[in-house]
Design a protein around this motif. Structure first.
Motif, short mmCIF file in Angstrom:
data_model
loop_
_atom_site.label_atom_id
_atom_site.label_comp_id
_atom_site.label_asym_id
_atom_site.label_seq_id
_atom_site.Cartn_x
_atom_site.Cartn_y
_atom_site.Cartn_z
N ALA A 482 2.06 28.94 -1.53
CA ALA A 482 2.07 30.25 -0.87
C ALA A 482 2.81 31.30 -1.69
O ALA A 482 3.52 30.99 -2.65
CB ALA A 482 2.70 30.13 0.53
N HIS A 483 2.65 32.55 -1.28
CA HIS A 483 3.33 33.69 -1.89
C HIS A 483 4.83 33.43 -1.93
O HIS A 483 5.42 32.96 -0.97
CB HIS A 483 3.03 34.92 -1.03
CG HIS A 483 3.44 36.23 -1.61
ND1 HIS A 483 2.84 36.79 -2.71
CD2 HIS A 483 4.39 37.12 -1.22
CE1 HIS A 483 3.39 37.97 -2.97
NE2 HIS A 483 4.34 38.18 -2.09
N ALA A 484 5.44 33.74 -3.06
CA ALA A 484 6.89 33.66 -3.28
C ALA A 484 7.42 32.26 -3.54
O ALA A 484 8.57 32.11 -3.94
CB ALA A 484 7.67 34.28 -2.12
N LEU A 485 6.61 31.22 -3.35
CA LEU A 485 7.14 29.87 -3.51
C LEU A 485 7.44 29.54 -4.96
O LEU A 485 8.23 28.63 -5.24
CB LEU A 485 6.18 28.83 -2.93
CG LEU A 485 6.01 28.82 -1.42
CD1 LEU A 485 5.33 27.54 -0.97
CD2 LEU A 485 7.34 28.98 -0.69
N GLU A 486 6.85 30.27 -5.91
CA GLU A 486 7.14 29.98 -7.32
C GLU A 486 8.49 30.51 -7.75
O GLU A 486 9.05 30.06 -8.76
CB GLU A 486 6.03 30.57 -8.21
CG GLU A 486 6.24 31.99 -8.70
CD GLU A 486 6.10 33.06 -7.62
OE1 GLU A 486 6.35 34.24 -7.91
OE2 GLU A 486 5.73 32.72 -6.46
N ILE A 487 9.08 31.46 -6.97
CA ILE A 487 10.36 32.06 -7.38
C ILE A 487 11.43 30.99 -7.54
O ILE A 487 12.20 30.99 -8.50
CB ILE A 487 10.82 33.12 -6.37
CG1 ILE A 487 9.81 34.27 -6.29
CG2 ILE A 487 12.19 33.68 -6.77
CD1 ILE A 487 10.15 35.29 -5.20
N GLN A 488 11.48 30.07 -6.59
CA GLN A 488 12.55 29.06 -6.60
C GLN A 488 12.47 28.16 -7.82
O GLN A 488 13.48 27.58 -8.22
CB GLN A 488 12.46 28.22 -5.32
CG GLN A 488 11.17 27.44 -5.18
CD GLN A 488 11.04 26.74 -3.84
OE1 GLN A 488 11.99 26.15 -3.34
NE2 GLN A 488 9.85 26.82 -3.24
N ALA A 508 10.63 18.63 -12.67
CA ALA A 508 10.16 18.69 -14.06
C ALA A 508 9.30 19.93 -14.28
O ALA A 508 9.40 20.60 -15.33
CB ALA A 508 9.38 17.43 -14.40
N LEU A 509 8.45 20.27 -13.30
CA LEU A 509 7.67 21.51 -13.39
C LEU A 509 8.58 22.72 -13.42
O LEU A 509 8.37 23.66 -14.19
CB LEU A 509 6.70 21.61 -12.21
CG LEU A 509 5.95 22.95 -12.07
CD1 LEU A 509 5.06 23.19 -13.28
CD2 LEU A 509 5.14 22.98 -10.77
N SER A 510 9.62 22.69 -12.60
CA SER A 510 10.57 23.79 -12.58
C SER A 510 11.23 23.98 -13.95
O SER A 510 11.33 25.11 -14.46
CB SER A 510 11.64 23.53 -11.51
OG SER A 510 12.63 24.53 -11.52
N MET A 513 8.73 25.54 -16.23
CA MET A 513 8.55 26.97 -15.99
C MET A 513 9.71 27.78 -16.54
O MET A 513 9.53 28.84 -17.14
CB MET A 513 8.36 27.22 -14.49
CG MET A 513 7.01 26.73 -13.97
SD MET A 513 6.83 26.84 -12.17
CE MET A 513 6.96 28.61 -11.90
N ILE A 514 10.93 27.27 -16.35
CA ILE A 514 12.10 27.95 -16.91
C ILE A 514 11.96 28.05 -18.42
O ILE A 514 12.24 29.10 -19.03
CB ILE A 514 13.39 27.23 -16.49
CG1 ILE A 514 13.66 27.49 -15.00
CG2 ILE A 514 14.57 27.68 -17.35
CD1 ILE A 514 14.78 26.64 -14.43
N ASP A 515 11.51 26.97 -19.04
CA ASP A 515 11.30 26.97 -20.49
C ASP A 515 10.27 28.04 -20.88
O ASP A 515 10.49 28.81 -21.82
CB ASP A 515 10.83 25.59 -20.94
CG ASP A 515 10.60 25.51 -22.44
OD1 ASP A 515 11.40 26.11 -23.20
OD2 ASP A 515 9.64 24.85 -22.86
#
Length: 582
Positions: A482-488, A508-510, A513-515
């Protein structure tokens, strides 16, 4: 067609910052430091010298935090409804251990039902590594439909800082105080909140080297209204109206909605005049003086704002044209071509807003999912009313309930008896029509103008919920991506994500993404540092990176046609029109 009174959109867009909370003039750049290196070296470890004075932050692990730094004079008195002015100097050492006031906004379930009423709110926060210098700088612009949110405790950038990045978050004026388009106000009205953002970026140019940051390597990034702000700052930079030289890269997260924005004259008629009248200033000889009078209280302004929603207006000030018009300029003259752009959207954007509607209704004692055909049709009609093409909302509603071999909804509505079929169809319409197809079109437009462009598609359908075990059971459907869930995944700690139920694969995905975000901020290329995930410029083959734990980094490239098909963008390029529009 009334662009500004679509209450369905207001409900949708307002919730972005509320959800984020649960995730718990301006010239060119300046190359000079606010103090020379010898002076800085003599200061205590947690004290920094800015052009306005010294600030003392706090150290937490390998991160130093400097909170509540004023970057502008309080926008009160003669500075209410006016462009922001740089902060005054202060004597002594400013305590920078606490966040500044949030800008005025109405209370809700997400801020303790307490209105924020202090107009002295133009503060920023700096998070910096305890060691090193010349770090890339990332400046976060919060979302919230331009009516709610702040750059404060909702965001936790420690994992970005751990990768050698200086992160800055900011407040900017919201709602009527930040975006009122009204005759009689100084130029830039309808855009004062964007001008606040510009001044914060100017502060970064003038001061960030004292915090170990590289003023020559600044990335702006934001989600929803924050992503819309990033696009607006890009337009301003391309037009030479204030943002040029203040940043060098840009990340747009779910910010592609309403790229046409609102023309200044339309905004003055449909928002400005009613608000000015509600505040008793319609017949004033000097509208600005009337609106600045002490009798026009902050509470009265919020009351006059009511359920109106806001977007920056265009046609004057820092936005001589809309985002869409800038993207359509021949030769790309309206966008700064030396600024790489990373942009993306989520698979199920629309579900967040319906989830918050359901939770709000349940907390009020009257659960109200979209569970009848009549309610579904009415909601689709309200949602699509703002489309200037004049859509046949009944036909769209019917098409998204199609049960043949290729239904439009994502996921397909294949079971006519499913309790959540209307909600999921409505959410799919909102996702594709408002967010995804606009974003995919913008990727192509930017790349076609020669802008280095990198697109992503966040599809983690089991992303940790924002709502916790008390509220999640109130939902009649799964949130998905959903919207905004990628922010975390970028602006939160591992501990917080673990507490929300994140799996090892999601963490690991997080980290991945930070990388990507850090590599883009450092080099303008989000390919992973270890070489396991190449992220090509969109011009090289019209590919996006799909961000989901189910797909290894080395296999994450997808053709844009796959995302466009999932979001029915061919349908939305030629949607059914109302009979009187044919």
């Amino acid at each position: 067609m009334n662009f500004l009174q679509n209450q369905s959109f207001w409900r949708m867009s307002m919730t972005t910052a509320l959800a984020a909370a649960m995730l718990a003039g301006c010239g060119g750049s300046s190359s000079g430091s606010s103090s020379d290196s010898d002076d800085t070296a003599e200061l205590p470890p947690n004290v920094r010298q800015t052009q306005s004075g010294q600030v003392e932050g706090v150290e937490q692990g390998a991160v130093r935090m400097f909170k509540g730094i004023p970057f502008a004079k309080p926008p009160v008195g003669d500075l209410r409804f006016a462009p922001p002015q740089p902060a005054d100097a202060w004597e002594g050492v400013l305590d920078a251990s606490e966040f500044g006031n949030s800008c005025p906004q109405t209370g809700s379930a997400f801020n303790g039902f307490t209105d924020s009423l202090d107009e002295d709110c133009l503060y920023l926060n700096v998070y910096t590594p305890t060691e090193g210098e010349n770090h890339p700088v990332m400046v976060w612009i919060h979302g919230g439909a331009f009516i709610t949110g702040s750059g404060g405790e909702s965001y936790e950038p420690s994992r970005l800082v751990d990768q050698g990045v200086v992160v800055v978050t900011m407040n900017y004026r919201l709602g009527v105080l930040g975006f009122l388009p009204a005759a009689g106000l100084p130029e830039g009205n309808g855009q004062f909140g964007l001008l606040d953002q510009q001044l914060a970026l100017k502060w970064v140019q003038d001061n960030i080297d004292a915090f170990g940051g590289d003023a020559g390597n600044v990335t702006i990034f934001g989600e929803s209204a924050g992503g819309h702000s990033v696009l607006s700052q890009l337009v301003s930079a391309g037009a030479g109206t204030g943002s040029e030289g203040l940043f060098h890269k840009a990340i747009v997260q779910s910010g592609a909605y309403q790229p046409t924005q609102v023309p200044q004259p339309v905004g003055e008629v449909l928002i400005g005049s009613p608000v000015v009248a509600a505040l008793g200033c319609s017949d004033a000889g000097d509208v600005a003086a009337c609106l600045r009078d002490e009798s026009v209280t902050t509470a009265a302004i919020l009351e006059a704002q009511g359920d109106l929603w806001f977007n920056p207006t265009w046609g004057q000030g820092m936005l001589p044209y809309s985002i869409q018009a800038a993207l359509s300029q021949a030769g790309g003259a309206a966008f700064p071509q030396g600024v790489p752009v990373m942009t993306g959207n989520n698979l199920h954007e629309g579900r967040l807003f319906l989830a918050l509607d359901e939770i709000s209704a349940t907390l009020a004692g009257a659960p109200d999912p979209v569970d009848t055909l009549e309610e579904y049709q009415a909601e689709v009609g309200a949602l699509l009313a703002s489309d200037p093409r004049g859509l046949d909302a009944d036909q769209v509603a019917a098409d998204y309930l199609n049960t043949d071999s290729s239904p439009l909804a994502t996921p397909p509505v294949t079971d006519p008896a499913a309790a959540d079929r209307f909600t999921l169809a409505l959410a799919s319409i909102q996702t594709s029509w408002r967010f995804a197809c606009n974003q995919l079109a913008q990727v192509g437009s930017l790349s076609g103008q020669g802008v280095p462009t990198f697109g992503y598609w966040f599809t983690d359908e089991d992303a940790p919920s924002l709502f916790g075990p008390e509220l999640t059971p109130m939902l009649s459907f799964d949130l998905g991506a959903a919207h905004a869930l990628e922010i975390q995944y970028v602006l939160n700690s591992e501990a917080t994500m673990r507490a929300r139920g994140a799996s090892d694969e999601q963490l690991a995905l997080s980290e991945r993404m930070i990388d990507h975000w850090v590599q883009f901020a450092r080099y303008g290329d989000p390919s992973s540092a270890d070489g396991t995930a190449t992220w090509p410029d969109y011009a090289a083959g019209s590919q996006l990176v799909e961000l989901t734990p189910e797909i290894p980094a080395s296999e994450s490239l997808v053709n844009v046609s796959e995302a466009a098909a999932a979001h029915n963008c061919a349908y939305w390029a030629n949607p059914p029109l109302a009979p009187d529009q044919i």
